[in-house]
Design an enzyme around this catalytic site. Structure first.
Site, PDB file in Angstrom:
ATOM      1  N   LYS A  12       0.853  -1.186   0.000  1.00  0.00           N
ATOM      2  CA  LYS A  12       0.000   0.000   0.000  1.00  0.00           C
ATOM      3  C   LYS A  12       0.887   1.234   0.000  1.00  0.00           C
ATOM      4  O   LYS A  12       1.712   1.425   0.902  1.00  0.00           O
ATOM      5  CB  LYS A  12      -0.896   0.013   1.234  1.00  0.00           C
ATOM      6  CG  LYS A  12      -2.100   0.926   1.111  1.00  0.00           C
ATOM      7  CD  LYS A  12      -3.146   0.331   0.188  1.00  0.00           C
ATOM      8  CE  LYS A  12      -4.504   1.004   0.392  1.00  0.00           C
ATOM      9  NZ  LYS A  12      -5.526   0.375  -0.498  1.00  0.00           N
ATOM     10  N   THR A  57      -3.892  -5.059   1.063  1.00  0.00           N
ATOM     11  CA  THR A  57      -3.295  -3.732   1.198  1.00  0.00           C
ATOM     12  C   THR A  57      -4.163  -2.828   2.061  1.00  0.00           C
ATOM     13  O   THR A  57      -3.649  -1.917   2.711  1.00  0.00           O
ATOM     14  CB  THR A  57      -3.066  -3.093  -0.179  1.00  0.00           C
ATOM     15  OG1 THR A  57      -4.313  -2.860  -0.832  1.00  0.00           O
ATOM     16  CG2 THR A  57      -2.184  -3.979  -1.049  1.00  0.00           C
ATOM     17  N   ARG A 172      30.972  30.712 -10.887  1.00  0.00           N
ATOM     18  CA  ARG A 172      29.575  30.476 -11.232  1.00  0.00           C
ATOM     19  C   ARG A 172      28.753  30.241  -9.973  1.00  0.00           C
ATOM     20  O   ARG A 172      29.285  29.956  -8.892  1.00  0.00           O
ATOM     21  CB  ARG A 172      29.439  29.259 -12.147  1.00  0.00           C
ATOM     22  CG  ARG A 172      29.819  27.936 -11.487  1.00  0.00           C
ATOM     23  CD  ARG A 172      29.460  26.726 -12.333  1.00  0.00           C
ATOM     24  NE  ARG A 172      29.811  25.476 -11.644  1.00  0.00           N
ATOM     25  CZ  ARG A 172      29.451  24.264 -12.066  1.00  0.00           C
ATOM     26  NH1 ARG A 172      28.746  24.140 -13.180  1.00  0.00           N
ATOM     27  NH2 ARG A 172      29.795  23.189 -11.386  1.00  0.00           N
ATOM     28  N   GLN A 215      30.199  16.924  -9.005  1.00  0.00           N
ATOM     29  CA  GLN A 215      30.631  15.601  -8.564  1.00  0.00           C
ATOM     30  C   GLN A 215      31.590  15.701  -7.376  1.00  0.00           C
ATOM     31  O   GLN A 215      31.498  14.936  -6.406  1.00  0.00           O
ATOM     32  CB  GLN A 215      31.308  14.846  -9.713  1.00  0.00           C
ATOM     33  CG  GLN A 215      30.346  14.372 -10.803  1.00  0.00           C
ATOM     34  CD  GLN A 215      30.190  15.385 -11.925  1.00  0.00           C
ATOM     35  OE1 GLN A 215      30.330  16.593 -11.711  1.00  0.00           O
ATOM     36  NE2 GLN A 215      29.903  14.898 -13.123  1.00  0.00           N
ATOM     37  N   HIS A 243      20.848  25.012 -12.909  1.00  0.00           N
ATOM     38  CA  HIS A 243      21.670  25.929 -13.691  1.00  0.00           C
ATOM     39  C   HIS A 243      21.230  27.381 -13.536  1.00  0.00           C
ATOM     40  O   HIS A 243      20.036  27.696 -13.572  1.00  0.00           O
ATOM     41  CB  HIS A 243      21.611  25.547 -15.174  1.00  0.00           C
ATOM     42  CG  HIS A 243      22.106  24.166 -15.463  1.00  0.00           C
ATOM     43  ND1 HIS A 243      23.392  23.764 -15.217  1.00  0.00           N
ATOM     44  CD2 HIS A 243      21.472  23.081 -15.982  1.00  0.00           C
ATOM     45  CE1 HIS A 243      23.546  22.498 -15.573  1.00  0.00           C
ATOM     46  NE2 HIS A 243      22.396  22.063 -16.034  1.00  0.00           N
TER      47      HIS A 243
END
Length: 288
Positions: A12, A57, A172, A215, A243
């Site tokens: 469920k 369920t 950035r 990363q 971005h």
């Protein structure tokens, strides 16, 4: 060629349960979204439609509500363990239970019983249990933890081919919405304290890492969590790159010294990775 039934489970999903704890006139709210998924001796329900092994369920849903009343909802992981152990221990045809939980935050406004929905991340947990005497694992985590560094991030030296248009940059905005799960070595922990400390480690590493790639930042965050929390052995993260592109203001006779950006929601880069200790025990085959 033989055709056989492979791994399967049922359950469920999206069980929304809100528990109001009344301490005199002062109330506390726990707001959860619970998913229950069970597996075991279920071949015949698939092969012949025989439902003799099936715990419905609807019963699973009712169990969540009953446990919220009977046991209350304390630490998220402990509530998940109670449910998972119950399903396996009470039903001979059920051999494994996976309970996933999300918690939505309500912050007190003023007075004893008024709240506003918190706008921060969602706390998560996933519990696997083969019953009280069997193998178990607990995964704590969070999702939608949105963070941003307005500088201290660069991206250059990447592969370029005939389709590359992205320009390298030494400065950035780095923004992401962190989804993270961390695996505990055991099932006996101060869950709330551990969660708060792991969250703080994620934020601290994000804020203090000079990033040359998302990363690299992901690895630094996972490494910080494991380095500070010995009760944990593995961290898995999924981090979209939110971005932010500099707006070209030259047509208006203006320069743009990293001040005005366009925030793009799609398409986006998606960085995923795992950081773990070299002594981490094997994880459940379907731990996520």
């Amino acid at each position: 060629m033989a055709i056989v039934l492979g791994p399967n489970r049922y359950g469920k999903a999206e069980i929304r349960v809100v528990r109001v704890a009344r301490d005199g006139g002062t109330h506390r709210i726990r707001d959860l979204n619970v998913g229950v998924f069970l597996s075991g001796d279920m071949d015949e329900v698939h092969l012949s439609g025989d439902n003799a092994a099936v715990l419905t369920t609807d019963t699973q849903k009712n169990t969540v509500f009953a446990f919220a009343k009977k046991h209350g909802i304390g630490e998220l992981e402990e509530f998940g363990l109670l449910l998972a152990r119950h399903f396996v221990d009470s039903q001979p045809t059920i051999h494994h239970a996976r309970v996933q939980l999300e918690e939505y935050q309500w912050d007190r406004i003023t007075g004893p019983h008024s709240f506003v929905r918190g706008g921060t991340e969602v706390r998560t947990a996933v519990v696997h249990s083969d019953g009280s005497d069997g193998a178990e694992s607990v995964l704590s985590g969070l999702k939608d933890l949105t963070v941003l560094n307005s500088t201290g991030s660069e991206f250059h030296g990447f592969v370029r081919d005939e389709f590359t248009t992205l320009e390298p940059t030494n400065d950035r905005i780095l923004a992401t919405a962190v989804t993270a799960q961390w695996r505990h070595r055991g099932t006996d922990s101060n869950w709330d304290e551990s969660y708060a400390a792991a969250r703080e480690a994620l934020l601290g590493a994000f804020a203090t890492t000079h990033s040359r790639s998302l990363q690299q930042t992901l690895y630094a965050m996972g490494r910080r969590v494991l380095g500070e929390r010995p009760e944990l052995c593995e961290v898995r993260m999924s981090m979209p790159n939110k971005h932010h592109f500099l707006v070209d203001l030259e047509p208006f006779g203006m320069d743009n010294d990293n001040e005005v950006y366009f925030a793009a929601d799609r398409p986006y880069g998606l960085i995923e990775g795992t950081v773990l200790t070299d002594d981490a025990p094997d994880a459940p085959s379907a731990w996520t």
